[in-house]
Design an enzyme around this catalytic site. Structure first.
Site, PDB file in Angstrom:
ATOM      1  N   SER A  59     -28.384  16.606  44.686  1.00 45.12           N
ATOM      2  CA  SER A  59     -29.797  17.090  44.478  1.00 45.12           C
ATOM      3  C   SER A  59     -30.803  16.874  45.737  1.00 45.12           C
ATOM      4  O   SER A  59     -30.669  15.643  46.135  1.00 45.12           O
ATOM      5  CB  SER A  59     -30.254  17.028  43.258  1.00 45.12           C
ATOM      6  OG  SER A  59     -29.325  17.526  42.500  1.00 45.12           O
TER       7      SER A  59
HETATM    8  N1  SAH Z   1     -26.385  13.983  39.980  1.00 43.40           N
HETATM    9  C1  SAH Z   1     -25.341  14.356  40.918  1.00 43.40           C
HETATM   10  C2  SAH Z   1     -25.509  16.164  41.369  1.00 43.40           C
HETATM   11  C3  SAH Z   1     -24.377  16.311  41.327  1.00 43.40           C
HETATM   12  S1  SAH Z   1     -24.132  18.425  41.408  1.00 43.40           S
HETATM   13  C4  SAH Z   1     -25.860  13.757  42.551  1.00 43.40           C
HETATM   14  O1  SAH Z   1     -26.697  12.885  42.652  1.00 43.40           O
HETATM   15  O2  SAH Z   1     -25.015  13.727  43.246  1.00 43.40           O
HETATM   16  C5  SAH Z   1     -23.704  18.438  39.528  1.00 43.40           C
HETATM   17  C6  SAH Z   1     -22.203  17.997  39.078  1.00 43.40           C
HETATM   18  O3  SAH Z   1     -22.054  18.185  37.821  1.00 43.40           O
HETATM   19  C7  SAH Z   1     -21.059  18.280  39.923  1.00 43.40           C
HETATM   20  O4  SAH Z   1     -20.429  17.261  40.455  1.00 43.40           O
HETATM   21  C8  SAH Z   1     -20.260  19.098  38.948  1.00 43.40           C
HETATM   22  O5  SAH Z   1     -18.937  18.940  38.998  1.00 43.40           O
HETATM   23  C9  SAH Z   1     -20.591  18.479  37.662  1.00 43.40           C
HETATM   24  N2  SAH Z   1     -20.268  19.138  36.350  1.00 43.40           N
HETATM   25  C10 SAH Z   1     -20.598  20.401  36.132  1.00 43.40           C
HETATM   26  N3  SAH Z   1     -20.126  20.684  34.821  1.00 43.40           N
HETATM   27  C11 SAH Z   1     -19.804  19.453  34.400  1.00 43.40           C
HETATM   28  C12 SAH Z   1     -19.475  19.042  32.821  1.00 43.40           C
HETATM   29  N4  SAH Z   1     -18.987  20.183  31.995  1.00 43.40           N
HETATM   30  N5  SAH Z   1     -19.005  17.965  32.793  1.00 43.40           N
HETATM   31  C13 SAH Z   1     -19.245  16.928  33.711  1.00 43.40           C
HETATM   32  N6  SAH Z   1     -19.764  17.275  35.107  1.00 43.40           N
HETATM   33  C14 SAH Z   1     -19.942  18.502  35.092  1.00 43.40           C
END
Ligand code: SAH
Length: 209
Positions: A59
């Site tokens: 993000s």
């Molecule tokens: N906080 C992260 C943002 C990553 S984007 C950072 O700082 O990099 C959001 C992430 O949520 C993705 O990697 C995606 O694979 C994950 N995601 C989506 N649905 C999910 C679920 N049901 N359980 C765990 N992770 C999930």
């Protein structure tokens, strides 16, 4: 990279109203450039989200700070994060609270986050590869739950939160999300709406990529 990081804090965070000193200190100290691919390191402190592989993104700095501030964390808090991604938001949280439990559904990203967080020496973090929609029962109840993928709240999260605890998520579908903060009350919930935003989708199940 200290100077670009301090400039990011001043120009993107303080200038837009982030004022919690603990959040600003964490954003000023976590080396964001180590959480992205080395080819993107020069853009790590730019005012945007960046790709982290597997179709996912880290993000924008402002959104990480905004969400962290909205959690109103105390240093004794235990936080559950859904969507570890590259582990950057996890690292920011871990500088502010007692322990962070973070779940990622894509195995390759989970492994990458483990390496990133080890390199940055974050000892108070526990990672799991799994479906975050189920929460993480073993360590419940949590003081706060933060969801970094967009969708709708799962009952498991509401159950795994302490009374008075906060759930923060980008709610909505098709890339039209709004940050929603719910507080668990004795009976029911309070609800507040904040920034409009766009996140990658919250998906069911585990992906062994
Ligand atoms: N906080 C992260 C943002 C990553 S984007 C950072 O700082 O990099 C959001 C992430 O949520 C993705 O990697 C995606 O694979 C994950 N995601 C989506 N649905 C999910 C679920 N049901 N359980 C765990 N992770 C999930």
């Amino acid at each position: 990279m200290d100077r670009p990081r301090q400039r990011m804090v001043n120009d993107q965070l303080v200038a837009r109203g982030i004022h919690d000193g603990k959040v600003l200190a964490a954003m000023a100290s976590v080396p964001r450039h180590l959480f992205v691919d080395s080819a993107l390191a020069s853009r790590a402190y730019h005012d945007c989200a960046l790709p982290i592989g597997c179709g996912q993104t880290i993000s924008q700095p402002y959104m990480v700070a905004r969400m962290t501030e909205l959690l109103e964390l105390k240093e004794t808090d235990r936080v559950l994060e859904i969507g570890t991604g590259c582990g950057y938001q996890t690292a920011v949280l871990s500088r502010i609270c007692r322990r962070v439990y973070s779940i990622e559904r894509i195995e390759a990203l989970h492994n990458r986050a483990r390496q990133n967080l080890r390199a940055a020496r974050h000892a108070n973090v526990m990672l799991k590869c799994g479906d975050g929609l189920l929460g993480w029962e073993e360590y419940a109840p949590y003081d706060a739950i933060i969801v970094t993928a967009g969708g709708f709240a799962s009952d498991a999260w509401l159950q795994q939160l302490k009374p008075g605890g906060l759930l923060l998520l980008p709610e909505g579908e098709g890339g039209n999300h709004c940050l929603v903060r719910r507080r668990k009350l004795g009976r029911g919930w309070s609800e507040e709406y904040f920034d409009a935003c766009t996140f990658v989708p919250l998906l069911e199940g585990v992906n062994h990529l």
